[in-house]
Design an enzyme around this catalytic site. Structure first.
Site, mmCIF file in Angstrom:
data_model
loop_
_atom_site.group_PDB
_atom_site.id
_atom_site.type_symbol
_atom_site.label_atom_id
_atom_site.label_comp_id
_atom_site.label_asym_id
_atom_site.label_seq_id
_atom_site.Cartn_x
_atom_site.Cartn_y
_atom_site.Cartn_z
ATOM 1 N N GLU A 31 -5.293 -8.282 -0.111
ATOM 2 C CA GLU A 31 -6.049 -8.317 0.977
ATOM 3 C C GLU A 31 -7.335 -8.017 0.663
ATOM 4 O OE1 GLU A 31 -4.555 -5.392 3.865
ATOM 5 O OE2 GLU A 31 -2.359 -5.620 3.760
ATOM 6 N N GLU A 81 1.202 -1.622 -0.343
ATOM 7 C CA GLU A 81 -0.004 0.054 0.469
ATOM 8 C C GLU A 81 0.732 1.140 -0.235
ATOM 9 O OE1 GLU A 81 -3.272 -0.527 3.104
ATOM 10 O OE2 GLU A 81 -3.823 -2.083 1.562
HETATM 11 C C1 BGC Z 1 -3.440 -2.404 5.577
HETATM 12 C C2 BGC Z 1 -3.711 -3.745 6.922
HETATM 13 C C3 BGC Z 1 -5.020 -3.208 7.778
HETATM 14 C C4 BGC Z 1 -5.961 -2.980 6.498
HETATM 15 C C5 BGC Z 1 -7.256 -3.061 7.471
HETATM 16 C C6 BGC Z 1 -4.584 -2.281 5.476
HETATM 17 O O1 BGC Z 1 -4.145 -1.044 4.984
HETATM 18 O O2 BGC Z 1 -2.437 -3.331 4.569
HETATM 19 O O3 BGC Z 1 -2.396 -3.840 7.373
HETATM 20 O O4 BGC Z 1 -4.632 -3.882 9.520
HETATM 21 O O5 BGC Z 1 -5.801 -2.562 6.216
HETATM 22 O O6 BGC Z 1 -7.239 -1.524 7.840
#
Ligand code: BGC
Length: 448
Positions: free
Chosen positions: A353, A166
């Site tokens: 993610e 990110e």
């Molecule tokens: C990040 C994580 C974070 C998740 C939820 C992403 O922005 O990579 O580290 O915990 O989102 O906010």
């Protein structure tokens, strides 16, 4: 009822990050990171929380891997704490840091789980920040050296590498909005950093090729989707700018070797320019093997003059929200994936993610997090639609394996499919864990 089915060779996994789970911040020679500094300064993190102990995974990784084995995942995405490897960022290597990740990766491999390693998930060594952090081009060199050390050390063991997690958060969220470490509020600074991150990414990919590393390398930008409230051009343009802030601003330089002109012009209007040095764009423009995509939320928006950086406002339309306040917007997930494929071709994509914050607590030893399961079903349905439409999806990794240190929100927000009791460190598999396990083992799920 519908059956949502996935390709047989699609890889399933979960993701975490070092500072969010490891704890043990003063052990085995680890140096301080910007997140230690930031979280220990009053007022930055909710309830004054910090990552000193977190999920204590530095000591409990074997138990965590047992949980992963039970879940049946193919791949686990974790990040390495740069200050464990180089406590001051660019000085001497710390053998104890390497030793820890060797033990950890060996255990994963023994369990039949493919390690996917993120080199930078935000824990910059504080010593580098003291010299200007990512604004200082020396940090780029330090990063490439750290990456090279990791490549050589883990050659043959780790086959999936992610340079940066990110970059938008590392640059704009942390240096313009100021919500994350190091907490500055300066648009030019954030833009310098965004550019330097891309150069660091590109040079790391070059290093990977130069070393003839076995395996694949990519990066993992975060994405969002804003649906224009109407067909009016000003609404469409405003949404387009915000989407491009996450997608094209970081991906065009990588895939096309240039910044999107309409965004460069917009930033110029705000008095900001990208400071490109000779050779930078060539360095950034390196073929990558896969793209990691992080997606959580999106919404509906319309043009509003002088509102924020890109002149838009959100339109409240009653979307469900997760416990962190983010609207659940699964169509946006599909749209993001389509847009990327339409712009850059059929790049292999791992969803590195995707997940949701719901703060359900255990009742009689059970965590009934039905809302998380619903979120997963909706987003996996959008994913399956994208595959049908020709998006080249290679894998899906949910965020997160464990409840963990949620940055500026501290421990107040839970994203895990496994509950963590931060007092006792007991782990409890939530209902969504069992649903995900079943889905992984079947390769499909039913959606009523
Ligand atoms: C990040 C994580 C974070 C998740 C939820 C992403 O922005 O990579 O580290 O915990 O989102 O906010």
């Amino acid at each position: 009822m519908a059956i949502i089915q996935f390709p047989k060779d699609m890889k399933w996994g979960t993701a975490t990050a070092s500072y969010q789970i490891e704890g043990a911040v003063n052990e085995d020679g680890r140096g301080p990171s910007i997140w230690d500094t930031f979280s220990h300064a009053p007022g930055n993190v909710k309830n004054g929380d910090n990552g000193d102990i977190a999920c204590d995974s530095y000591h409990r990784y074997e138990e965590d891997i047992e949980i992963m084995k039970d879940l049946g995942i193919d791949v686990y995405r974790f990040s390495v704490a740069w200050p464990r490897i180089f406590p001051t960022g660019d000085g001497e290597v710390n053998p104890k840091g390497l030793e820890f990740y060797h033990k950890f990766v060996d255990k994963l491999l023994e369990a039949g789980i493919e390690p996917m390693c993120t080199l930078y998930h935000w824990d910059l060594p504080q010593a580098l920040q003291d010299k200007g952090g990512w604004d200082n081009r020396e940090t780029i060199d330090a990063f490439v050296r750290y990456a090279e050390t990791m490549f050589k050390e883990f050659s043959g063991k780790i086959k999936f590498w992610i340079t940066l997690n990110e970059p938008w958060c590392v640059s704009y969220l942390s240096n313009y909005i100021g919500a994350h470490a190091p907490g500055y509020q300066d648009l030019q600074l954030a833009t310098n950093i965004a550019h330097h991150l891309l150069v660091a990414h590109g040079r790391t990919v070059q290093k990977f090729r130069e070393l003839n590393m076995e395996g694949e390398i990519g990066f993992a930008p975060n994405t969002t989707w804003l649906e224009p409230f109407s067909d009016k051009q000003e609404d469409v343009d405003a949404c387009n700018r915000e989407i491009a802030y996450f997608i094209e601003w970081f991906m065009d330089p990588v895939f096309k070797g240039e910044y999107p002109q309409f965004m460069v012009d917009w930033f110029k209007k705000k008095g900001v320019e990208v400071k490109i040095e000779e050779g930078d764009l060539e360095d950034i423009h390196q073929p990558i093997d896969f793209l990691g995509i992080n997606y959580y939320t999106g919404h509906i928006a319309r043009y509003k003059e002088n509102e924020g950086l890109f002149d838009w406002e959100m339109v409240e339309n009653g979307y469900e929200r997760t416990d962190i306040g983010w609207p659940v917007y699964h169509e946006g997930f599909y749209n993001v994936l389509k847009r990327i494929t339409d712009s850059y071709g059929k790049v292999p994509i791992y969803i590195t993610e995707n997940g949701s914050c719901y703060n359900d607590e255990p009742v009689d030893g059970r965590v009934k997090d039905d809302r998380r399961t619903k979120y997963l079903k909706q987003h996996l349905t959008a994913l399956s639609r994208s595959i049908e439409s020709g998006v080249n999806i290679k894998g899906y990794l949910t965020w997160s394996l464990l409840d963990n240190f949620e940055w500026a929100e501290g421990y107040s927000k839970r994203f895990g499919i496994v509950y963590v009791n931060y007092r006792t460190q007991e782990r409890i598999k939530k209902d969504s864990f069992y649903w995900y396990k079943q889905t992984i083992s079947n390769g499909f799920f039913e959606f009523e």
